[in-house]
Design an enzyme around this catalytic site. Structure first.
Site, mmCIF file in Angstrom:
data_model
loop_
_atom_site.group_PDB
_atom_site.id
_atom_site.type_symbol
_atom_site.label_atom_id
_atom_site.label_comp_id
_atom_site.label_asym_id
_atom_site.label_seq_id
_atom_site.Cartn_x
_atom_site.Cartn_y
_atom_site.Cartn_z
ATOM 1 N N ASP A 5 -0.911 -0.520 7.626
ATOM 2 C CA ASP A 5 -1.380 0.601 6.833
ATOM 3 C C ASP A 5 -0.669 0.495 5.469
ATOM 4 O O ASP A 5 0.369 -0.167 5.368
ATOM 5 C CB ASP A 5 -1.014 1.909 7.547
ATOM 6 C CG ASP A 5 -1.274 3.121 6.701
ATOM 7 O OD1 ASP A 5 -2.378 3.217 6.145
ATOM 8 O OD2 ASP A 5 -0.360 3.976 6.574
ATOM 9 N N ASP B 176 -0.353 3.360 2.596
ATOM 10 C CA ASP B 176 0.389 4.553 2.162
ATOM 11 C C ASP B 176 1.417 4.967 3.223
ATOM 12 O O ASP B 176 1.048 5.304 4.345
ATOM 13 C CB ASP B 176 -0.574 5.736 1.943
ATOM 14 C CG ASP B 176 -1.535 5.498 0.791
ATOM 15 O OD1 ASP B 176 -1.082 5.099 -0.280
ATOM 16 O OD2 ASP B 176 -2.749 5.713 0.984
HETATM 17 C C1 BG6 Z 1 -4.563 7.279 3.374
HETATM 18 C C2 BG6 Z 1 -3.585 8.423 3.169
HETATM 19 O O1 BG6 Z 1 -3.887 6.064 3.329
HETATM 20 O O2 BG6 Z 1 -5.579 7.296 2.372
HETATM 21 C C3 BG6 Z 1 -4.333 9.747 3.102
HETATM 22 O O3 BG6 Z 1 -2.651 8.452 4.245
HETATM 23 C C4 BG6 Z 1 -5.411 9.665 2.027
HETATM 24 O O4 BG6 Z 1 -3.425 10.781 2.836
HETATM 25 C C5 BG6 Z 1 -6.344 8.506 2.316
HETATM 26 O O5 BG6 Z 1 -6.165 10.875 1.991
HETATM 27 C C6 BG6 Z 1 -7.440 8.339 1.269
HETATM 28 O O6 BG6 Z 1 -6.859 7.979 0.048
HETATM 29 P P1 BG6 Z 1 -7.630 7.848 -1.333
HETATM 30 O O7 BG6 Z 1 -6.678 7.052 -2.186
HETATM 31 O O8 BG6 Z 1 -8.909 7.114 -1.069
HETATM 32 O O9 BG6 Z 1 -7.860 9.230 -1.827
HETATM 33 MG MG MG Z 2 -0.164 5.922 6.007
#
Ligand code: BG6
Ligand code: MG
Length: 217
Positions: A9, A11
């Site tokens: 993963d 984030d």
């Molecule tokens: C995930 C995060 O990796 O990505 C979430 O943990 C986030 O919190 C999701 O909402 C979508 O991210 P993005 O960058 O497409 O808004």
């Molecule tokens: Mg994550």
């Protein structure tokens, strides 16, 4: 060896963007007068942008049209991207580079499996855009975690069967997705307490290479 690939993963596992997500949602919620706190924020981990917004709107005193929802999500993403612009290689989390290099040395494939549509931009900011054997992200899928789609896509791009893949995740939704896809799950950070995880650690600095590659059913 059972493990032929490890899917990470992004984030909260590779890079510390998880607090930027919180701050950007908080900024948007404050402007709209919607209560939002860190407890609710934990439910957003791993979840897509629009699904995250729906969770935040549960506490709203009024309803929003689809057009308004799209505007709220775009506004949050604007705030988020302003924060991402300050991201550097220093924001890569402890132990990441070491573990990735070790896996590469052992011939284990590595991939990113993230719900985020900002994945390409983030990888570029931390100068890791060419580091992985495959990248599966929110731009390529229609079902976000806890659905296994993003991890199954990563495994497919690598050409490795799901049963030979381990996923590293900081979200309960991500651990659930990995297990639903028939993969091993390693819980770090917030997900280290997830009962479904096959292995758990505070961060990748505390995950031994051999404990991942030796995971067995
Ligand atoms: C995930 C995060 O990796 O990505 C979430 O943990 C986030 O919190 C999701 O909402 C979508 O991210 P993005 O960058 O497409 O808004
Ligand atoms: Mg994550």
């Amino acid at each position: 060896m059972c493990i032929k690939a490890v899917i990470f993963d992004l984030d909260g596992v590779i890079v510390s963007t998880d607090d930027f997500h919180y701050q950007a949602w908080k900024q948007m919620s404050d402007e709209e007068g919607i209560p939002f706190d860190r407890e609710t924020n934990q439910r957003l981990r791993g979840v897509s942008r629009m699904a995250s917004l729906e969770i935040i709107l549960e506490k709203s005193s009024r309803s929003y049209s689809d057009t308004e929802k799209a505007e709220l999500a775009a506004r949050k993403n604007q705030f988020y991207k302003e924060k991402l612009a300050n991201l550097t290689t220093c924001d890569v989390l402890p132990g990441v580079k070491n573990l990735l290099a070790g896996l590469k040395r052992q011939g284990v494939k590595i991939a990113v499996g993230s719900s985020s549509k900002n994945t390409p931009y983030i990888l570029e900011r931390i100068e890791m855009q060419d580091y992985f054997d495959a990248v599966a992200d929110g731009n390529q899928i229609s079902h976000s975690k806890p659905d296994p789609e993003v991890f199954l896509l990563a495994a497919k791009l690598l050409g490795i069967p799901p049963q030979n893949c381990a996923v590293v995740e900081d979200a309960y939704a991500g651990i659930e997705a990995a297990k639903a896809g028939g993969m091993f799950a390693v819980g770090v950070g917030f997900a280290q307490t997830c009962p479904q995880a096959d292995l758990a650690a505070p961060d990748l600095d505390h995950v031994e290479l051999k404990s991942i590659v030796n995971l067995k059913r």
